[in-house]
Design a protein around this motif. Structure first.
Motif, short mmCIF file in Angstrom:
data_model
loop_
_atom_site.label_atom_id
_atom_site.label_comp_id
_atom_site.label_asym_id
_atom_site.label_seq_id
_atom_site.Cartn_x
_atom_site.Cartn_y
_atom_site.Cartn_z
N ALA A 232 2.68 20.62 -12.31
CA ALA A 232 2.97 19.53 -11.38
C ALA A 232 3.67 18.38 -12.10
CB ALA A 232 1.69 19.05 -10.71
N ALA B 136 0.67 4.00 -2.86
CA ALA B 136 0.49 5.44 -2.64
C ALA B 136 1.44 6.23 -3.54
CB ALA B 136 0.74 5.78 -1.17
N LEU B 137 2.69 5.77 -3.60
CA LEU B 137 3.67 6.46 -4.44
C LEU B 137 3.24 6.44 -5.91
CD1 LEU B 137 6.63 7.66 -4.69
CD2 LEU B 137 7.27 5.35 -5.37
N PHE C 233 0.34 5.94 -7.08
CA PHE C 233 -0.88 6.71 -7.27
C PHE C 233 -0.58 8.20 -7.39
CE2 PHE C 233 -4.49 9.07 -5.50
CZ PHE C 233 -5.44 8.74 -6.46
N VAL C 234 0.24 8.71 -6.47
CA VAL C 234 0.55 10.15 -6.48
C VAL C 234 1.19 10.54 -7.81
CG1 VAL C 234 1.96 11.97 -5.45
CG2 VAL C 234 0.80 10.32 -3.99
N ILE C 235 2.20 9.76 -8.20
CA ILE C 235 2.91 10.08 -9.44
C ILE C 235 1.98 9.94 -10.63
CG2 ILE C 235 4.80 9.40 -10.96
CD1 ILE C 235 6.35 8.59 -8.45
N ILE D 5 7.17 16.91 -11.07
CA ILE D 5 7.34 15.50 -10.68
C ILE D 5 8.41 14.84 -11.55
CG2 ILE D 5 6.23 13.25 -10.81
CD1 ILE D 5 5.35 14.44 -8.36
N PHE E 202 -1.33 10.01 -10.73
CA PHE E 202 -2.38 11.03 -10.69
C PHE E 202 -1.91 12.31 -11.37
CE2 PHE E 202 -4.81 14.40 -8.62
CZ PHE E 202 -6.09 13.88 -8.63
N SER F 130 0.83 -1.20 0.00
CA SER F 130 0.00 0.00 0.00
C SER F 130 0.87 1.26 0.00
CB SER F 130 -0.96 -0.01 1.19
OG SER F 130 -0.23 -0.04 2.39
N ALA F 131 2.02 1.20 0.67
CA ALA F 131 2.92 2.36 0.65
C ALA F 131 3.40 2.62 -0.78
CB ALA F 131 4.11 2.12 1.57
N VAL F 132 3.78 1.53 -1.46
CA VAL F 132 4.24 1.69 -2.83
C VAL F 132 3.09 2.14 -3.73
CG1 VAL F 132 5.25 0.51 -4.80
CG2 VAL F 132 6.09 0.03 -2.51
#
Lengths: 278, 254, 280
Positions: free
Chosen positions: C252, C26-27, C29-31, C256, C33, C22-24
């Protein structure tokens, strides 16, 4: 010649302390007068922040920072420690070699991007499914939990690696499973290092500014539920700094002093804890 | 050894402490010009400390205190203002071969380049000359620009000798130079040492008594920071004056 | 009833794997997104045109230039100072009261929140020294902020160079400074550079410090004493004030991508350093 170089290097090495001292000096010089004028008690525990009427009570922001930070820790610490245990003890070396820098990369993403994501994606979800304004303690906590993850994971992995290998082998030799070993032997032995990581993560959460401004809603009242909008110490400074003058500006620097003390205390505790062995 | 020979190094009542721990205690010892002096003794007897006191590398250890004096060619080493000059006059070869991660050529030229720029022809000469002297030239002359780390252990150690020679030392100290080497490599290093004697004074610290017997003109025996005795190598190994020396060289302890 | 250890082992393993996944996620997903929303708006014109109508139109060239200049000032000051500090700590002194104090200072500085650097930079550089909201004020404040990162990484890299190299160099007659420049720094360089690159990354990400010390002018800066905005600040203003969602996403995305390149470079360099050390 060598002596000259040595002097020069020493001066360079002192620059960090000098900067720290300058920071303290300037923040205090700008902020202390207003604290004296309005009284420390009134400043710290005043419930009303109304610069136009000369009311500078930062209790709502202190509570805001505490709520948001507590939320971030509740979500981030179990996740972070679990990641650390997985990467240090369970994951195959190759997988860990890829995943660890990936998690570190979370720290590299600009906080404004996290804030943006919170506004565009997380806040609407909270608003629709849980109610409230969306921009809330919960939203801020979720985003901060992700932001402090690299700190907690990194420090915890180091702490776990520092546990002597023989502890683990001894436990496994007695017939314990890997999980029992991790839970009953490795984590207890690494607890002070992990705690240091948690405290450092806490410092990051308290100090985070831009993401929090974007997703916490910034209302100046004391929150009653995790779905309420809230303003933290850092957000208060950042939001009003642009136009504040006179007493108002001093009050923002005074807010900075409180923040500074808080962070220093956390760092000192973290260093103490980290130095403790098992 | 003949008494006619001039003393290159004179050590007078030398004591060294690290904090409270005594490493050397009142050592007095002369080393003649163009001889090989072997220093033997069990671990922690102060052999390496003695070497460090001679080239003042001991000053890099914080808590070390040195008493007594070391004379190099009659001059007190402590009085030499430029410690770098002292270290160029007294070369050092360490126990493990430590090639710097650069080419063979650059390793050799590392020392000379610290003090001056070298012209290509001069540096080529220096590289050849030192490699010949350390019995390595034939093995590496076609690959002087390849990495020194790729050489075998024995070759690396001979490269380290060449590197030491390149700064033109009067004295070369070997600190257990063959402890990590196989017998054939060891033989080559020993051969190089015997050749070097013609133009240098050599000090060989070793815990291999056989090597001391093979190479040394004279041998000194150190035990727990004290010099037990020093004499012609033959005498030390056949008729030592002290019971402890005899026990050590016959392998009763060590 | 007691659950058998083999079952808890399985449950634990699955949960830990999920946590890490889930941590990965999140990463990713953020990138994802940001890139999905933004890359389609990134054009050559977007990168090379001035900011028009407060960011509603035009490109982000002034923000790119502002970012580069500010990073340049920050690193130009922090890198020499940080590397010199690291050399002192790693090579020129022994652990004691003095180094403990210095290290304490570095650790504290590393923990100071960026907003405090912003306040400090505002009072000292913008107001007292009279630099105004400018690239120089911003750069100096950022330099103070990234200093600890550079010192720590550089010191670690130097300590990783084998002790032997120093002895060999000294025994061949190298002075203390020559030992550093010829036997330590060349081999610590990848690590030292990693710290510098991480410092560049931190400077690019930072928003709070820059807003208070460099302002947020949209014009192309003409000198280091002009106000300018960085990409992060530009993005923040676009997003917060709802000026243009498309351009916010696009900025953004550029941000990124830059951060990704920087972090991956830093990581590969560090990795190579470690591998090289194992081989030696």
């Amino acid at each position: 010649m060598d002596r000259f170089i040595s002097k020069l290097l020493f001066i360079a090495a002192c620059s960090s302390i000098a900067i720290l001292a300058l920071i303290a000096l300037f923040i205090f010089k700008e902020g202390v007068p207003i604290i004296i004028r309005s009284g420390l008690g009134h400043f710290l525990f005043g419930r009303i922040w109304s610069p136009l009427e000369g009311q500078f009570g930062i209790l709502p922001f202190i509570i805001g920072s505490l709520w948001v930070t507590a939320g971030a820790l509740i979500l981030g610490v179990p996740l972070g420690v679990a990641c650390a245990v997985f990467l240090a003890e369970f994951a195959p070396a190759r997988l860990a070699a890829v995943l660890k820098p990936a998690i570190e990369l979370l720290a590299g993403i600009p906080s404004v991007v996290y804030g943006f994501l919170g506004v565009m994606w997380l806040a609407p979800i909270i608003r629709v499914h849980l109610g409230g304004p969306g921009l809330s303690i919960l939203a801020a906590s979720c985003v901060l939990a992700i932001m402090i993850l690299p700190t907690i994971v990194g420090v915890s992995i180091d702490a776990i690696h520092a546990v002597p290998r023989s502890y683990k082998e001894g436990s496994l030799a007695l017939g314990a499973t890997e999980w029992q070993t991790a839970w009953r032997v490795i984590l207890p032995a690494a607890r002070s290092g992990i705690l240091a990581g948690v405290i450092l993560g806490m410092g990051r959460a308290v100090g985070e500014t831009m993401a929090v401004i974007m997703i916490s809603g910034n209302a100046t009242q004391i929150p009653h539920s995790i779905l309420d909008s809230v303003r933290t110490l850092t957000a208060n400074i950042a939001i009003e700094m642009g136009y504040a003058v006179g007493d108002h500006r001093e009050a923002l620097f005074a807010t900075g002093i409180v923040l500074f003390f808080f962070i220093m205390a956390l760092n000192t505790v973290a260093l103490r804890v980290a130095r403790r062995r098992f | 050894m003949t008494a006619r020979m001039k003393n290159k190094i004179e050590i007078l009542d030398l004591s060294v402490r690290f904090g409270d721990a005594v490493a050397l205690q009142g050592v007095t010892l002369n080393i003649a010009e163009n001889e090989i002096l072997s220093i033997i003794g069990p671990a922690n007897s102060g052999k390496s400390t003695l070497l460090m006191a001679i080239n003042r590398m001991i000053e890099r250890v914080t808590n070390a205190t040195v008493e007594g004096s070391v004379l190099l060619g009659g001059q007190d080493v402590a009085a030499i203002r430029d410690v770098q000059e002292l270290r160029r006059r007294i070369g050092m070869v360490y126990a493990m071969p430590i090639p710097l991660p650069m080419s063979i050529r650059d390793n050799i030229l590392f020392g000379p380049r610290l003090v001056r720029r070298l012209r290509k022809s001069a540096s080529d000469d220096l590289v050849e000359q030192t490699l010949v002297a350390s019995y390595l030239w034939d093995e590496v002359k076609d690959r002087l620009d390849s990495s020194a780390v790729k050489l075998s252990g024995g070759q690396q150690q001979r490269l380290c000798i060449a590197r030491t020679l390149a700064v033109g030392p009067e004295v070369i100290m070997f600190d257990e130079p063959c402890s990590g080497l196989d017998p054939i490599s060891t033989a080559k290093v020993e051969e190089a040492m015997k050749e070097l004697k013609a133009r240098h004074t050599l000090i060989l610290v070793t815990n291999n008594t056989k090597q001391a017997a093979r190479v040394g003109d004279r041998t000194a025996f150190l035990l727990m920071g004290k010099l037990i005795e020093v004499d012609d190598t033959n005498k030390i190994f056949t008729a030592p004056g002290d019971k402890r020396t005899e026990d050590y060289v016959t392998g009763k302890f060590g | 009833m007691r659950i058998p250890p083999s079952i808890t082992q399985k449950i634990a393993k699955i949960s830990l794997t999920l946590a890490c996944a889930s941590a990965v996620a999140a990463l990713v997903f953020v990138i994802g997104f940001v890139l999905v929303g933004g890359l389609k708006h990134v054009t050559w014109a977007f990168l090379t045109e001035p900011i028009l109508d407060m960011g509603r139109a035009g490109g982000i060239l002034p923000a790119i230039v502002g970012t580069i200049l500010m990073v340049f000032v920050a690193i130009g000051i922090a890198a020499p100072l940080g590397i010199a500090s690291a050399i002192y700590l790693a090579e020129y002194t022994q652990e004691g009261k003095v180094t403990q104090t210095i290290r304490f200072g570095i650790n504290c500085l590393a923990g100071v929140p960026s907003i405090i650097f912003g306040l400090f930079g505002f009072i000292l550089f913008v107001v007292m020294l009279g630099f105004g909201w400018s690239i120089i004020s911003g750069g100096l404040s950022l330099a103070a902020m990234v200093l600890p990162t550079i010192i720590r990484t550089a010191e670690e890299a130097m300590r990783a160079v084998p002790r032997n190299y120093r002895d060999v160099a000294a025994s061949l007659g190298a002075t203390r400074w020559q030992v550093v420049t010829r036997a330590v720094l060349p081999y610590a360089l990848p690590g030292v550079l990693t710290g510098v690159i991480l410092g560049i990354g931190r400077s690019i990400e930072e928003t709070a410090v820059v807003i208070f010390t460099a302002g947020s002018a949209v014009q192309m800066p003409r000198s280091l004493f002009d106000s300018a905005r960085t990409m992060s600040v530009h993005f923040y203003i676009l997003a917060r004030e709802g000026i243009s969602n498309d351009n916010a996403y696009a900025t953004a995305a550029v941000l990124i991508c830059t951060i990704l390149v920087i972090n991956i470079t830093a990581y590969t360099m560090m990795h190579r350093l470690m591998r090289g050390r194992r081989a030696a």
